[in-house]
Motif scaffolding. Structure first.
Motif, PDB file in Angstrom:
ATOM      1  N   ALA A   8       3.560   3.051   0.910  1.00  0.00           N
ATOM      2  CA  ALA A   8       2.960   2.854   2.319  1.00  0.00           C
ATOM      3  C   ALA A   8       1.910   2.477   1.972  1.00  0.00           C
ATOM      4  CB  ALA A   8       3.664   4.154   3.098  1.00  0.00           C
ATOM      5  N   LEU A   9       0.486   3.278   1.323  1.00  0.00           N
ATOM      6  CA  LEU A   9      -0.480   3.078   1.368  1.00  0.00           C
ATOM      7  C   LEU A   9      -0.963   1.916   0.436  1.00  0.00           C
ATOM      8  CD1 LEU A   9      -1.691   6.418  -0.864  1.00  0.00           C
ATOM      9  CD2 LEU A   9      -2.178   5.776   1.581  1.00  0.00           C
ATOM     10  N   CYS A  10      -0.318   1.344  -0.220  1.00  0.00           N
ATOM     11  CA  CYS A  10      -1.128  -0.332  -0.558  1.00  0.00           C
ATOM     12  C   CYS A  10      -0.552  -1.051   0.438  1.00  0.00           C
ATOM     13  CB  CYS A  10       0.424  -0.343  -1.791  1.00  0.00           C
ATOM     14  SG  CYS A  10       0.125   0.294  -3.726  1.00  0.00           S
ATOM     15  N   ALA A  11       0.855  -0.833   1.317  1.00  0.00           N
ATOM     16  CA  ALA A  11       0.710  -1.784   2.046  1.00  0.00           C
ATOM     17  C   ALA A  11       0.204  -1.504   3.545  1.00  0.00           C
ATOM     18  CB  ALA A  11       2.365  -1.514   2.908  1.00  0.00           C
ATOM     19  N   LEU A  12      -0.778  -0.631   3.817  1.00  0.00           N
ATOM     20  CA  LEU A  12      -1.534  -0.376   4.051  1.00  0.00           C
ATOM     21  C   LEU A  12      -2.707  -1.308   4.218  1.00  0.00           C
ATOM     22  CD1 LEU A  12      -1.188   3.010   5.654  1.00  0.00           C
ATOM     23  CD2 LEU A  12      -0.894   1.191   7.099  1.00  0.00           C
ATOM     24  N   LEU A  13      -3.062  -0.313   2.356  1.00  0.00           N
ATOM     25  CA  LEU A  13      -4.412  -1.277   2.611  1.00  0.00           C
ATOM     26  C   LEU A  13      -4.101  -3.036   1.807  1.00  0.00           C
ATOM     27  CD1 LEU A  13      -5.363   1.684  -0.869  1.00  0.00           C
ATOM     28  CD2 LEU A  13      -6.359   0.737   1.927  1.00  0.00           C
ATOM     29  N   GLY A  14      -3.291  -2.992   2.129  1.00  0.00           N
ATOM     30  CA  GLY A  14      -2.453  -4.507   1.640  1.00  0.00           C
ATOM     31  C   GLY A  14      -3.216  -5.261   3.122  1.00  0.00           C
ATOM     32  N   LEU A  63       3.891  -7.240   0.400  1.00  0.00           N
ATOM     33  CA  LEU A  63       5.475  -7.627  -0.138  1.00  0.00           C
ATOM     34  C   LEU A  63       5.889  -6.545  -1.390  1.00  0.00           C
ATOM     35  CD1 LEU A  63       4.955 -11.694   0.361  1.00  0.00           C
ATOM     36  CD2 LEU A  63       6.379  -9.972   1.953  1.00  0.00           C
ATOM     37  N   ILE A  64       5.195  -7.170  -2.373  1.00  0.00           N
ATOM     38  CA  ILE A  64       6.276  -6.064  -3.511  1.00  0.00           C
ATOM     39  C   ILE A  64       6.722  -4.690  -3.494  1.00  0.00           C
ATOM     40  CG2 ILE A  64       5.053  -8.011  -5.097  1.00  0.00           C
ATOM     41  CD1 ILE A  64       3.319  -5.467  -5.765  1.00  0.00           C
ATOM     42  N   SER A  65       5.596  -4.134  -2.195  1.00  0.00           N
ATOM     43  CA  SER A  65       6.201  -3.035  -1.641  1.00  0.00           C
ATOM     44  C   SER A  65       7.553  -2.898  -1.759  1.00  0.00           C
ATOM     45  CB  SER A  65       5.315  -2.466  -0.812  1.00  0.00           C
ATOM     46  OG  SER A  65       3.388  -2.213  -0.723  1.00  0.00           O
ATOM     47  N   PHE A  66       7.973  -3.512  -1.273  1.00  0.00           N
ATOM     48  CA  PHE A  66       9.220  -3.921  -0.697  1.00  0.00           C
ATOM     49  C   PHE A  66      10.179  -3.658  -1.585  1.00  0.00           C
ATOM     50  CE2 PHE A  66      13.670  -5.742  -1.102  1.00  0.00           C
ATOM     51  CZ  PHE A  66      14.200  -5.548   0.446  1.00  0.00           C
ATOM     52  N   PHE A  67       9.755  -3.629  -3.161  1.00  0.00           N
ATOM     53  CA  PHE A  67      10.879  -3.270  -4.906  1.00  0.00           C
ATOM     54  C   PHE A  67       9.969  -1.924  -4.894  1.00  0.00           C
ATOM     55  CE2 PHE A  67       9.736  -8.334  -5.021  1.00  0.00           C
ATOM     56  CZ  PHE A  67      11.001  -8.470  -5.117  1.00  0.00           C
ATOM     57  N   GLY A  68       9.817  -1.609  -4.721  1.00  0.00           N
ATOM     58  CA  GLY A  68       9.215   0.130  -5.022  1.00  0.00           C
ATOM     59  C   GLY A  68      10.126   0.710  -3.689  1.00  0.00           C
ATOM     60  N   CYS A  69      10.287   0.841  -3.032  1.00  0.00           N
ATOM     61  CA  CYS A  69      10.630   1.338  -2.135  1.00  0.00           C
ATOM     62  C   CYS A  69      12.208   1.566  -1.925  1.00  0.00           C
ATOM     63  CB  CYS A  69      10.817   0.604  -0.301  1.00  0.00           C
ATOM     64  SG  CYS A  69       9.099   1.037   0.568  1.00  0.00           S
ATOM     65  N   TRP A 127     -12.110  -1.681  -4.133  1.00  0.00           N
ATOM     66  CA  TRP A 127     -12.060  -0.475  -4.933  1.00  0.00           C
ATOM     67  C   TRP A 127     -11.314   0.193  -4.471  1.00  0.00           C
ATOM     68  CZ3 TRP A 127     -14.070  -1.070  -9.547  1.00  0.00           C
ATOM     69  CH2 TRP A 127     -15.030  -1.531  -9.615  1.00  0.00           C
ATOM     70  N   ILE A 128     -10.665   0.430  -3.687  1.00  0.00           N
ATOM     71  CA  ILE A 128      -9.689   1.595  -3.212  1.00  0.00           C
ATOM     72  C   ILE A 128      -8.452   0.793  -3.492  1.00  0.00           C
ATOM     73  CG2 ILE A 128      -8.709   2.551  -0.543  1.00  0.00           C
ATOM     74  CD1 ILE A 128     -11.572   2.468   0.267  1.00  0.00           C
ATOM     75  N   LEU A 129      -8.148  -0.583  -3.318  1.00  0.00           N
ATOM     76  CA  LEU A 129      -6.745  -0.833  -3.539  1.00  0.00           C
ATOM     77  C   LEU A 129      -6.754  -0.867  -5.410  1.00  0.00           C
ATOM     78  CD1 LEU A 129      -4.709  -2.680  -2.087  1.00  0.00           C
ATOM     79  CD2 LEU A 129      -5.817  -4.606  -2.940  1.00  0.00           C
ATOM     80  N   ILE A 130      -7.929  -0.406  -5.760  1.00  0.00           N
ATOM     81  CA  ILE A 130      -8.025  -0.621  -7.237  1.00  0.00           C
ATOM     82  C   ILE A 130      -6.654   0.794  -7.360  1.00  0.00           C
ATOM     83  CG2 ILE A 130      -9.208  -0.781  -9.011  1.00  0.00           C
ATOM     84  CD1 ILE A 130     -10.843  -3.010  -8.638  1.00  0.00           C
ATOM     85  N   GLY A 131      -7.666   1.387  -7.025  1.00  0.00           N
ATOM     86  CA  GLY A 131      -7.581   2.847  -7.408  1.00  0.00           C
ATOM     87  C   GLY A 131      -5.580   3.397  -6.778  1.00  0.00           C
ATOM     88  N   ALA A 144      -2.654   4.499  -9.266  1.00  0.00           N
ATOM     89  CA  ALA A 144      -1.778   5.435  -9.063  1.00  0.00           C
ATOM     90  C   ALA A 144      -0.372   4.769  -8.922  1.00  0.00           C
ATOM     91  CB  ALA A 144      -1.971   6.272  -7.575  1.00  0.00           C
ATOM     92  N   ALA A 145       0.500   3.662  -8.295  1.00  0.00           N
ATOM     93  CA  ALA A 145       0.981   3.376  -8.026  1.00  0.00           C
ATOM     94  C   ALA A 145       2.096   3.094  -8.858  1.00  0.00           C
ATOM     95  CB  ALA A 145       0.993   2.146  -6.339  1.00  0.00           C
TER      96      ALA A 145
END
Length: 223
Positions: A17-23, A57-63, A194-198, A202-203
């Protein structure tokens, strides 16, 4: 499923969810920054827009991998996250943090000023948008024996000194204005990078742990 596995599964959901929002954030901020940055750095900003889109888009694979407890999908997601993490780090360390706003701004305005002296009103785009005049001030025009253009005047470019009240000339030079505008635009892009890197790191970590856990559970179920 054990408590530890369930916890990691929910953490993968959280970071997805964080990756999607940051994306989405990177896409929005980079798109807004495009109107202020100069041509030399547009490809870099566009590349960040592409990365933001891919992250979303790839957050879909994680979900899907976490919901279905699918080893293949989870490993695919972890691998894609690793690739994106490497690309984002390369962009941030090798390119984004090494951009010299002063040098790039000066180079841009020097080219525009050379065209201005040759009869092309190349400075107007900067003077109108940044509310400035000349490279270092309106004295640049008088020193070069050039008429001060309408874009140097406040009030929608009305260069009419006999008006009541007289039109006001912008006092600030475009060099300092462009440096400030350019630095401000890049600041938000760097912050999201930088937030996206963190979050990507973690993801990737939690997705890898989850994939290994799913793989071990499948292996144990065969016996």
């Amino acid at each position: 499923m054990g408590c530890a596995t369930a916890t990691i599964k929910y953490l993968v959901f959280l970071f997805n969810a964080l990756c999607a929002l940051l994306g989405l954030g990177v896409i929005v901020v980079s798109s807004l920054a495009l109107k202020d940055v100069i041509d030399e750095t547009r490809p870099l900003i566009i590349f960040f827009i592409v990365i933001g889109s891919i992250v979303f888009l790839i957050s879909f694979f994680g979900c899907c991998g976490a919901i279905k407890e699918n080893v293949c999908l989870t490993w695919t997601y972890a691998t894609l996250m690793l690739v994106l993490l490497i690309l984002t780090c390369v962009l941030s360390f090798a390119y984004l943090n090494r951009i010299d706003e002063k040098a790039v701004s000066k180079n841009t305005l020097d080219k525009a000023w050379d065209k201005q002296k040759n009869g092309t009103d190349a400075m107007s785009i900067w003077q109108s948008s940044l509310h400035c005049c000349g490279v270092n001030g309106s004295s640049d025009y008088t020193s070069a024996n050039l008429a001060i253009p309408a874009s140097c005047y406040a009030g929608n470019g009305t260069a009419n000194a006999t008006a009541t009240p007289p039109a006001k000339i912008y006092t600030e030079g475009c060099l300092s204005s462009l440096i400030n505008a350019y630095a401000k635009s890049l600041k938000y892009v760097k912050l999201f990078a930088w937030i996206l890197i963190g979050v990507e790191g973690a993801a990737f970590l939690f997705a890898t742990i989850l994939a290994i856990t799913f793989n071990n559970e499948q292996r144990r179920s065969r016996y």
